[in-house]
Design a protein around this motif. Sequence first.
Motif, PDB file in Angstrom:
ATOM      1  N   MET A 275       0.892  -1.214   0.005  1.00  0.00           N
ATOM      2  CA  MET A 275      -0.033   0.090   0.129  1.00  0.00           C
ATOM      3  C   MET A 275       0.901   1.361  -0.034  1.00  0.00           C
ATOM      4  SD  MET A 275      -3.048   0.764   2.481  1.00  0.00           S
ATOM      5  CE  MET A 275      -2.293   0.476   3.803  1.00  0.00           C
ATOM      6  N   PRO A 276       0.672   2.343  -0.650  1.00  0.00           N
ATOM      7  CA  PRO A 276       1.262   3.235  -0.820  1.00  0.00           C
ATOM      8  C   PRO A 276       1.442   4.004   0.523  1.00  0.00           C
ATOM      9  CG  PRO A 276      -0.537   3.690  -2.062  1.00  0.00           C
ATOM     10  CD  PRO A 276      -0.715   2.437  -1.625  1.00  0.00           C
ATOM     11  N   ASP A 277       2.565   4.753   0.846  1.00  0.00           N
ATOM     12  CA  ASP A 277       2.948   5.610   1.903  1.00  0.00           C
ATOM     13  C   ASP A 277       2.686   7.131   1.548  1.00  0.00           C
ATOM     14  OD1 ASP A 277       5.268   5.326   4.515  1.00  0.00           O
ATOM     15  OD2 ASP A 277       3.023   5.702   4.716  1.00  0.00           O
ATOM     16  N   ARG A 278       1.332   7.620   1.450  1.00  0.00           N
ATOM     17  CA  ARG A 278       1.210   8.909   1.007  1.00  0.00           C
ATOM     18  C   ARG A 278       0.585   9.609   2.333  1.00  0.00           C
ATOM     19  NH1 ARG A 278      -1.422   7.184  -4.516  1.00  0.00           N
ATOM     20  NH2 ARG A 278       0.357   6.220  -5.287  1.00  0.00           N
ATOM     21  N   ALA A 279       0.895  10.892   2.448  1.00  0.00           N
ATOM     22  CA  ALA A 279       0.262  11.795   3.584  1.00  0.00           C
ATOM     23  C   ALA A 279      -0.950  12.548   2.738  1.00  0.00           C
ATOM     24  CB  ALA A 279       1.278  12.824   4.104  1.00  0.00           C
ATOM     25  N   SER A 280      -0.949  12.515   1.554  1.00  0.00           N
ATOM     26  CA  SER A 280      -1.958  13.272   0.998  1.00  0.00           C
ATOM     27  C   SER A 280      -2.204  12.670  -0.399  1.00  0.00           C
ATOM     28  CB  SER A 280      -1.843  14.670   0.424  1.00  0.00           C
ATOM     29  OG  SER A 280      -0.630  14.800  -0.576  1.00  0.00           O
ATOM     30  N   GLY A 281      -3.421  12.930  -1.245  1.00  0.00           N
ATOM     31  CA  GLY A 281      -3.797  12.273  -2.486  1.00  0.00           C
ATOM     32  C   GLY A 281      -5.389  12.389  -2.512  1.00  0.00           C
ATOM     33  N   SER A 282      -5.859  11.968  -3.379  1.00  0.00           N
ATOM     34  CA  SER A 282      -7.123  12.020  -3.892  1.00  0.00           C
ATOM     35  C   SER A 282      -8.237  11.422  -2.879  1.00  0.00           C
ATOM     36  CB  SER A 282      -7.376  11.523  -5.488  1.00  0.00           C
ATOM     37  OG  SER A 282      -7.428   9.973  -5.193  1.00  0.00           O
ATOM     38  N   LEU A 283      -9.266  11.712  -2.889  1.00  0.00           N
ATOM     39  CA  LEU A 283     -10.604  11.243  -2.183  1.00  0.00           C
ATOM     40  C   LEU A 283     -10.336   9.650  -2.408  1.00  0.00           C
ATOM     41  CD1 LEU A 283     -12.705  11.337   0.107  1.00  0.00           C
ATOM     42  CD2 LEU A 283     -14.337  11.850  -1.688  1.00  0.00           C
TER      43      LEU A 283
ATOM     44  N   GLU B 265      -7.581   7.613  -3.167  1.00  0.00           N
ATOM     45  CA  GLU B 265      -6.644   7.038  -2.544  1.00  0.00           C
ATOM     46  C   GLU B 265      -6.802   7.097  -0.924  1.00  0.00           C
ATOM     47  OE1 GLU B 265      -3.802  10.012  -4.198  1.00  0.00           O
ATOM     48  OE2 GLU B 265      -3.288   8.516  -5.785  1.00  0.00           O
ATOM     49  N   LYS B 266      -7.352   8.201  -0.469  1.00  0.00           N
ATOM     50  CA  LYS B 266      -7.720   8.370   1.079  1.00  0.00           C
ATOM     51  C   LYS B 266      -8.661   7.253   1.417  1.00  0.00           C
ATOM     52  CE  LYS B 266      -6.295  13.292   1.253  1.00  0.00           C
ATOM     53  NZ  LYS B 266      -6.939  14.543   1.436  1.00  0.00           N
ATOM     54  N   THR B 267      -9.518   7.191   0.747  1.00  0.00           N
ATOM     55  CA  THR B 267     -10.416   6.080   1.271  1.00  0.00           C
ATOM     56  C   THR B 267      -9.883   4.720   1.207  1.00  0.00           C
ATOM     57  OG1 THR B 267     -12.378   7.429   0.375  1.00  0.00           O
ATOM     58  CG2 THR B 267     -12.886   5.289   0.706  1.00  0.00           C
TER      59      THR B 267
ATOM     60  N   ARG C 234      -6.775  -0.996 -11.885  1.00  0.00           N
ATOM     61  CA  ARG C 234      -8.054  -0.270 -12.454  1.00  0.00           C
ATOM     62  C   ARG C 234      -8.988  -0.422 -11.573  1.00  0.00           C
ATOM     63  NH1 ARG C 234     -10.440  -2.266 -17.813  1.00  0.00           N
ATOM     64  NH2 ARG C 234     -11.465  -0.328 -17.430  1.00  0.00           N
ATOM     65  N   LEU C 235      -8.998  -1.253 -10.372  1.00  0.00           N
ATOM     66  CA  LEU C 235      -9.916  -1.477  -9.172  1.00  0.00           C
ATOM     67  C   LEU C 235      -9.399  -0.196  -8.249  1.00  0.00           C
ATOM     68  CD1 LEU C 235     -10.931  -4.851  -8.852  1.00  0.00           C
ATOM     69  CD2 LEU C 235     -12.179  -3.382 -10.235  1.00  0.00           C
ATOM     70  N   ARG C 236      -8.226   0.088  -8.055  1.00  0.00           N
ATOM     71  CA  ARG C 236      -7.346   1.067  -7.139  1.00  0.00           C
ATOM     72  C   ARG C 236      -8.081   2.113  -7.578  1.00  0.00           C
ATOM     73  NH1 ARG C 236      -2.807  -1.176  -6.841  1.00  0.00           N
ATOM     74  NH2 ARG C 236      -1.640   0.001  -8.689  1.00  0.00           N
ATOM     75  N   ALA C 237      -8.182   2.683  -8.772  1.00  0.00           N
ATOM     76  CA  ALA C 237      -8.638   3.703  -9.321  1.00  0.00           C
ATOM     77  C   ALA C 237      -9.872   4.205  -9.044  1.00  0.00           C
ATOM     78  CB  ALA C 237      -8.002   4.155 -10.903  1.00  0.00           C
ATOM     79  N   LEU C 238     -10.777   3.182  -8.542  1.00  0.00           N
ATOM     80  CA  LEU C 238     -12.282   3.590  -8.467  1.00  0.00           C
ATOM     81  C   LEU C 238     -12.466   3.746  -6.841  1.00  0.00           C
ATOM     82  CD1 LEU C 238     -13.557   0.565 -10.944  1.00  0.00           C
ATOM     83  CD2 LEU C 238     -13.610   3.188 -11.449  1.00  0.00           C
ATOM     84  N   PHE C 239     -13.669   4.194  -6.968  1.00  0.00           N
ATOM     85  CA  PHE C 239     -14.145   4.443  -5.205  1.00  0.00           C
ATOM     86  C   PHE C 239     -14.424   3.343  -4.695  1.00  0.00           C
ATOM     87  CE2 PHE C 239     -16.775   6.056  -1.888  1.00  0.00           C
ATOM     88  CZ  PHE C 239     -15.973   6.968  -1.251  1.00  0.00           C
ATOM     89  N   PRO C 240     -13.924   2.689  -3.730  1.00  0.00           N
ATOM     90  CA  PRO C 240     -14.436   1.400  -3.053  1.00  0.00           C
ATOM     91  C   PRO C 240     -15.488   1.704  -1.966  1.00  0.00           C
ATOM     92  CG  PRO C 240     -12.406   2.445  -1.757  1.00  0.00           C
ATOM     93  CD  PRO C 240     -12.699   3.282  -2.830  1.00  0.00           C
TER      94      PRO C 240
END
Length: 127
Positions: free
Chosen positions: A1-9, A11-13, A40-46
């Motif tokens: 899993m990426p280790d990001r402090a910010s990102g899109s909604l 990614e955050k979800t 492709r699934l990781r780019a969709l809203f879960p």
Amino acid sequence: MPDRASGSLVEKTWRMILEGDPAARRGQPAVLEAAYAEPRLRALFPFPSHGALNFHRNTQFPWSNDLPFIVGDAQSCIVYAPLGTPQRVLGQSLTPQEAAALVVAHLPPDCGPAFDGPWPPPDSPTD
């Protein structure tokens, strides 16, 4: 899993769900991890709910509800086509990885990353 402090909604979800954040929806860990492993699934809203892992093209209600989804756990999964599809069960007795791959195989060609906002897309024609 990426280790990001910010990102899109999106990614955050994903991050909140996978890390078990108390504010996040709950789902089957093996299914969530298998879905997240598919770009492709990781780019969709879960949207895990009632034993299902749904994927949406957008981040706010009303949801797109036009993509296949997974029901199951680490032992066995079923992939369902969206409501209104003649053949509802696309696959059964699948591993989480097989289920995620089957969802990807049944995504529409124009299914890109989820956009922020309600469905339908802002640039869609109105009747």
